[in-house]
Design a protein around this motif. Structure first.
Motif, PDB file in Angstrom:
ATOM      1  N   UNK A 773       0.859  -1.184   0.000  1.00  0.00           N
ATOM      2  CA  UNK A 773       0.000   0.000   0.000  1.00  0.00           C
ATOM      3  C   UNK A 773       0.897   1.236   0.000  1.00  0.00           C
ATOM      4  N   UNK A 774       1.011   1.890  -1.155  1.00  0.00           N
ATOM      5  CA  UNK A 774       1.939   3.021  -1.268  1.00  0.00           C
ATOM      6  C   UNK A 774       1.429   4.261  -0.547  1.00  0.00           C
ATOM      7  N   UNK A 775       0.122   4.358  -0.296  1.00  0.00           N
ATOM      8  CA  UNK A 775      -0.420   5.517   0.424  1.00  0.00           C
ATOM      9  C   UNK A 775      -0.258   5.358   1.934  1.00  0.00           C
ATOM     10  N   UNK A 776      -0.458   4.139   2.418  1.00  0.00           N
ATOM     11  CA  UNK A 776      -0.322   3.850   3.855  1.00  0.00           C
ATOM     12  C   UNK A 776       0.541   2.608   4.018  1.00  0.00           C
ATOM     13  N   UNK A 777       1.875   2.774   4.002  1.00  0.00           N
ATOM     14  CA  UNK A 777       2.779   1.613   4.013  1.00  0.00           C
ATOM     15  C   UNK A 777       2.548   0.658   5.171  1.00  0.00           C
ATOM     16  N   UNK A 778       2.090   1.172   6.319  1.00  0.00           N
ATOM     17  CA  UNK A 778       1.875   0.291   7.466  1.00  0.00           C
ATOM     18  C   UNK A 778       0.655  -0.600   7.276  1.00  0.00           C
ATOM     19  N   UNK A 779      -0.110  -0.350   6.205  1.00  0.00           N
ATOM     20  CA  UNK A 779      -1.243  -1.207   5.893  1.00  0.00           C
ATOM     21  C   UNK A 779      -0.979  -2.077   4.661  1.00  0.00           C
ATOM     22  N   UNK A 780       0.288  -2.209   4.290  1.00  0.00           N
ATOM     23  CA  UNK A 780       0.680  -3.274   3.363  1.00  0.00           C
ATOM     24  C   UNK A 780       0.451  -4.584   4.100  1.00  0.00           C
ATOM     25  N   UNK A 781       0.175  -5.649   3.367  1.00  0.00           N
ATOM     26  CA  UNK A 781      -0.206  -6.875   4.083  1.00  0.00           C
ATOM     27  C   UNK A 781       0.150  -8.157   3.341  1.00  0.00           C
ATOM     28  N   UNK A 782       0.177  -9.231   4.120  1.00  0.00           N
ATOM     29  CA  UNK A 782       0.227 -10.594   3.618  1.00  0.00           C
ATOM     30  C   UNK A 782      -1.182 -11.164   3.716  1.00  0.00           C
ATOM     31  N   UNK A 783      -1.610 -11.881   2.677  1.00  0.00           N
ATOM     32  CA  UNK A 783      -2.973 -12.412   2.653  1.00  0.00           C
ATOM     33  C   UNK A 783      -2.972 -13.895   2.993  1.00  0.00           C
ATOM     34  N   UNK A 784      -3.930 -14.287   3.821  1.00  0.00           N
ATOM     35  CA  UNK A 784      -4.149 -15.689   4.152  1.00  0.00           C
ATOM     36  C   UNK A 784      -5.491 -16.112   3.559  1.00  0.00           C
ATOM     37  N   UNK A 791     -10.244 -12.334  10.661  1.00  0.00           N
ATOM     38  CA  UNK A 791      -9.450 -11.564   9.701  1.00  0.00           C
ATOM     39  C   UNK A 791      -8.577 -12.496   8.870  1.00  0.00           C
ATOM     40  N   UNK A 792      -8.224 -12.021   7.675  1.00  0.00           N
ATOM     41  CA  UNK A 792      -7.351 -12.846   6.831  1.00  0.00           C
ATOM     42  C   UNK A 792      -6.147 -12.065   6.301  1.00  0.00           C
ATOM     43  N   UNK A 793      -5.954 -10.826   6.781  1.00  0.00           N
ATOM     44  CA  UNK A 793      -4.833 -10.016   6.317  1.00  0.00           C
ATOM     45  C   UNK A 793      -3.905  -9.708   7.489  1.00  0.00           C
ATOM     46  N   UNK A 794      -2.610  -9.946   7.280  1.00  0.00           N
ATOM     47  CA  UNK A 794      -1.595  -9.623   8.288  1.00  0.00           C
ATOM     48  C   UNK A 794      -0.889  -8.355   7.838  1.00  0.00           C
ATOM     49  N   UNK A 795      -1.176  -7.240   8.527  1.00  0.00           N
ATOM     50  CA  UNK A 795      -0.630  -5.947   8.146  1.00  0.00           C
ATOM     51  C   UNK A 795       0.753  -5.738   8.760  1.00  0.00           C
TER      52      UNK A 795
END
Length: 940
Positions: A773-784, A791-795
């Motif tokens: 996520x280039x706008x909010x890098x801390x909300x880039x994630x790995x998907x399960x 939840x299924x996203x690890x931010x």
């Protein structure tokens, strides 16, 4: 008389900015309500008070005469005495008689202590207590003693927030808003802009909810928030708030506030919209009144506008006017303000190449700031030293370089002290970014001094500047984790902190993804963050060992790095400056210091190379040519002098985008660097040492291969369609033939299963989608695997709250090593997040990799690891195997194999089986030569 109508426009003068309009009316409002409510006050006391107020703004001595008279006439009437002394203090503050103000506040303090029970029990006792706390907080604010000031404004907040909600009238909400406004302004002045912004936003929410009629206060807070946004370089957003106030003033037939207009002009200057800036400067001139307290601010903005338009003489003249006004209006308390203007004059003189004049100006500012230890003054002193070092290097003489070198050292000592006061990571990151010109000045000076003297001392000092500039936040996070363990922090405090961090992260994620924000959720987040800050302050104050470990400023020296290298190792560190890329190469017995001039062509080559590497369809010949050209520029001069096979790279800036193993060393043969060298990466030598100190655990593997339906979003709030990964299942099954462990595949590969089992394993392999996520890098994630029940996203943000004991984490997903590029910190990526969690080494990717080639590479990588080879060597051999298999087809393109990199501790996961076979072979030979009886006798 209602205090509300008089406090609406309460105007708090903070360095020329207003928290709530018409500050001085709070004085009158305060006393009117107290006097009006007290039935035993005589008409004479009322008359004397009113006479004093008549002279409040126009004649200090007359006002003081009446308030002294009131105090004498009151005799033993404690409330009237306090009223008189409080009024006297307000007069002294308004007329900037700070010496007498100090004495008056001491007298008031004595009164409050002596008559505490009486004051607490009178009807308006809370107003007395809150207002006196305000007066003391304001006094310490205007005398630049922020730590003491914060104590009293926090006291106001504590007093008011302990009141029952039913008793919270408009007046108390106004005081509460004022306290939050002051705290925000102090954080802003100290450069803690993210923290200041959160305080202003909280204040605005509070005003909208609890004091809806007080539109003046609301718009004053818009102005203050705009000031923070301006300093964060969000100029257009800042003006959007300023124009709200501007239009409000016009609509309500009010004179437009001078500072609102000046801030609009400054933002237009920064946006290079000179016509608009000039218009608002001229408008501000028309609003300027005789003896206006903000006259100095006007001349500063006018000077900046002239400077922007190339008018040196006019700009200097306006700055000088501002300087004179500050000296006149603030007297002995003008040191900081004068230094602030002198710093601006120095920047002007430097811009027009009056270097010696600039140095003289900076020295004047340094002299003014040197006697103050306040954080605000030290922050300004740091800026002045930084700017002075830049000018000294520009003179380009041996003496000036030596002076720049020494100035850099002085400033770095201040920086080390300042960092401990920044508890917000975004603010600390901004502080480090602002320090980069300083680090570059020190490195420029050290390089020049080394070139002229060939004294290795300057290489070692330049390396120290390299290290000081890198991975500050990541290192501090690792040290903080160690500090919690070794400083004997009580278990309940550690648990409490973990709970706070988890709650904060959950609310941040909810606010980030939700369209309909629950009422009160933002305030809940604000309060939780404050609780966390208070907890950290408690730990740092009451557990000295924790503080010492957390803020251990010790970095790896160049000789220490040499001690940790083998004869076959070469450590190469880069510093990507504004003018040059500096390189320091370190081997066991040698060192090398090199400078590369940054040109537009060079930066274009780096960007083009990454684009071509990450595109399987790019032309191999063009790619090879460009790659070889870059190799010759950034690496060849070093490797010609250093034959070592194993290279540890600490890249910087745009160089983070390049997998060095893909660089072409021989264009004609298209030979890649990976064919001759073993390559790994790390952010800094200090981090490398930290990671190498981690204990290796048993190589027990946990692998995940989620499945995805391309027609179903992975998460409703993100609406991200993730395609299926047809080969990730085979990838996981293949690596489990090399290591014992457990796998979760398809529907079992959920985030819930990952978090529940990860602590039991030391090798983690995640073959899944990574989304940047280039706008909010801390909300880039790995998907399960999507799961409706959880939840299924690890931010990235979640990773900060995980605790790993992993020797290796492999992120076999697209762009798992890419994130927002921050100077010194590198990529704010998923990979970096796992370092925060405690991983010793990480394998990640620099672009969107192919699922099929990834499966082949990872299979061989783990096969090599199982054979006892080092992690960097294992990855290299996997790539070479892939190249050999595909040398005659299109899969030899670097896109298919070079995107994976290994970072951190590269030690083997298991002991090499090679030595076991050597031992077995030796026993067999002994048996053959000695015979069984002789062998038994030998071992006896």
């Amino acid at each position: 008389m209602s205090i509300q109508s008089l406090m609406i426009a309460f105007n708090l003068r903070i360095e020329g900015y207003l928290i709530i309009k018409n500050f001085n009316l709070i004085v009158f409002a305060f006393f009117v309500i107290i006097v009006a409510k007290a039935q035993d006050k005589t008409e004479n006391l009322d008359f004397i008070y009113e006479k004093g107020y008549e002279h409040f703004y126009i004649n200090k001595d007359s006002a003081l005469f009446y308030f002294d008279l009131m105090e004498t006439y009151a005799l033993d009437d404690i409330e009237s005495i306090i009223d008189a002394k409080t009024a006297k203090a307000e007069v002294l503050e308004y007329h900037r008689d700070l010496s007498e103000l100090d004495s008056t506040l001491i007298e008031l303090d004595s009164l409050f202590k002596t008559h505490y029970n009486f004051i607490t029990n009178v009807d308006d006792g809370i107003f007395y207590r809150v207002h006196f706390a305000y007066q003391k907080g304001n006094y310490y604010y205007i005398t630049n003693r922020f730590e003491k000031s914060r104590v009293f404004f926090n006291e106001i907040i504590n007093i008011i927030e302990q009141q029952p909600k039913k008793s919270m009238d408009v007046d108390l909400h106004t005081y509460l808003s004022t306290a939050y406004g002051y705290l925000a302004k102090m954080y802003s002045n100290e450069g803690k802009l993210n923290l200041a912004r959160k305080y202003y936003e909280r204040n605005i929410r509070n005003l909208k909810m609890n004091n809806s009629e007080d539109k003046s206060s609301l718009h004053a807070n818009y102005n203050l928030l705009a000031e923070v946004l301006k300093r964060q370089k969000n100029y257009e957003e800042a003006n959007s708030f300023l124009f709200k106030t501007y239009r409000f003033n016009i609509k309500n037939s009010k004179d437009n506030d001078l500072l609102t207009v000046l801030n609009i002009a400054q933002n237009y200057n920064s946006l290079s919209q000179s016509d608009s800036a000039k218009y608002y400067v001229n408008l501000a001139r028309s609003l300027l009144k005789k003896n206006d307290p903000e006259e100095s601010s006007f001349y500063q903005v006018s000077a900046e506008t002239q400077q922007k338009n190339g008018n040196y003489d006019l700009a200097l003249k306006e700055f000088q006017k501002a300087l004179t006004l500050v000296s006149t209006n603030w007297g002995g308390n003008s040191s900081f303000k004068k230094a602030h203007i002198l710093n601006k004059i120095g920047l002007l003189q430097n811009q027009y190449q009056y270097y010696h004049k600039a140095l003289n100006t900076y020295d004047k500012a340094i002299l003014l700031l040197s006697n103050s230890s306040s954080e605000n003054s030290q922050n300004k002193l740091f800026q002045v030293y930084r700017n002075k070092a830049i000018v000294l290097n520009t003179l380009n003489t041996s003496e000036s370089h030596l002076s720049a070198f020494n100035t850099t050292d002085l400033s770095i000592k201040i920086l080390d002290d300042l960092k401990t006061g920044f508890l917000n990571n975004n603010d600390k990151l901004r502080l480090i970014e602002n320090a980069f010109p300083l680090f570059e000045s020190g490195i420029i000076a050290a390089h020049s001094l080394y070139e002229s003297s060939k004294n290795d001392y300057y290489i070692e000092e330049a390396f120290r500047y390299f290290e000081k500039s890198k991975s500050v936040l990541l290192l501090e996070a690792l040290l903080s984790s160690q500090a919690t363990s070794f400083a004997k922090i009580p278990k309940e405090k550690v648990t409490y902190e973990n709970q706070l961090k988890s709650e904060i992260t959950n609310i941040e994620k909810e606010l980030s993804s939700s369209r309909n924000i629950e009422v009160g959720l933002e305030d809940k987040l604000f309060n939780l963050r404050q609780e966390h800050i208070n907890l950290i302050v408690d730990l740092e104050t009451n557990y000295p060992a924790y503080y010492d470990l957390k803020y251990n400023n010790k970095i790896q020296t160049l000789p220490e790095v040499q001690d940790n290298l083998t004869e076959n190792d070469l450590f190469i560190s880069y510093f990507y400056g504004n003018q040059n890329i500096y390189t320091i190469a370190i081997s066991k017995n040698d060192k090398f210091f090199h400078s590369i001039t940054i040109t537009e062509e060079l930066e274009n080559h780096i960007s083009e190379l990454h684009a071509m590497l990450s595109n399987a369809k790019s032309n191999p010949d063009s790619l090879s040519k460009l790659s070889h050209k870059l190799y010759q520029k950034i690496l060849s001069p070093i490797l010609k002098l250093h034959p070592q096979e194993r290279i540890i790279l600490a890249p910087d800036g745009l160089l983070n985008y390049i997998p060095f193993g893909s660089l072409v060393t021989n264009e004609r043969e298209r030979r890649y660097l990976i064919e001759d060298k073993i390559i790994s990466y790390v952010n800094s030598a200090t981090l490398w040492t930290q990671l190498n100190g981690k204990k290796e655990n048993s190589a027990k593997l946990l692998a995940f291969a989620p499945s995805f339906d391309a027609n179903i979003p992975s998460d409703d709030s993100r609406s991200q369609l993730l395609g299926n990964l047809p080969h990730n299942r085979n990838e996981v099954q293949q690596i489990l033939t090399s290591f014992s462990g457990k796998s979760f595949i398809d529907d079992q590969a959920t985030l819930q299963n990952f978090t529940a089992t990860l602590s039991d394993y030391s090798v983690l392999h995640l073959a899944t989608h990574a989304v940047f996520d280039d706008k909010n890098p801390e909300y880039s994630y790995l998907a399960f695997t999507p799961n409706t029940a959880s939840d299924d996203l690890l931010f990235v943000k979640d990773l900060y709250n995980l605790t790993l004991n992993a020797s290796l984490v492999t992120l076999s997903g697209c762009e798992s090593g890419i994130g927002e590029l921050k100077r010194g910190e590198g990529f704010l990526s998923l990979a970096r997040g796992f370092f925060y969690s405690g991983a010793a080494s990480i394998t990640s990717t620099l672009w969107k990799i192919n699922d099929n080639s990834s499966s082949d590479l990872m299979g061989d990588f783990y096969l090599n690891l199982a054979d006892g080879k080092a992690k960097d060597e294992s990855l290299r051999e996997a790539k070479l195997t892939f190249l050999e298999k595909n040398k005659e087809n299109g899969l030899s393109h670097p896109y298919w194999w070079s995107g994976y990199i290994i970072q951190g501790n590269t030690k083997p996961l298991v002991s090499s089986s090679k030595w076991q076979w050597i031992l077995y072979g030796s026993i067999v030979i002994l048996l053959l030569f000695l015979g069984r009886k002789q062998l038994v006798q030998l071992f006896k």
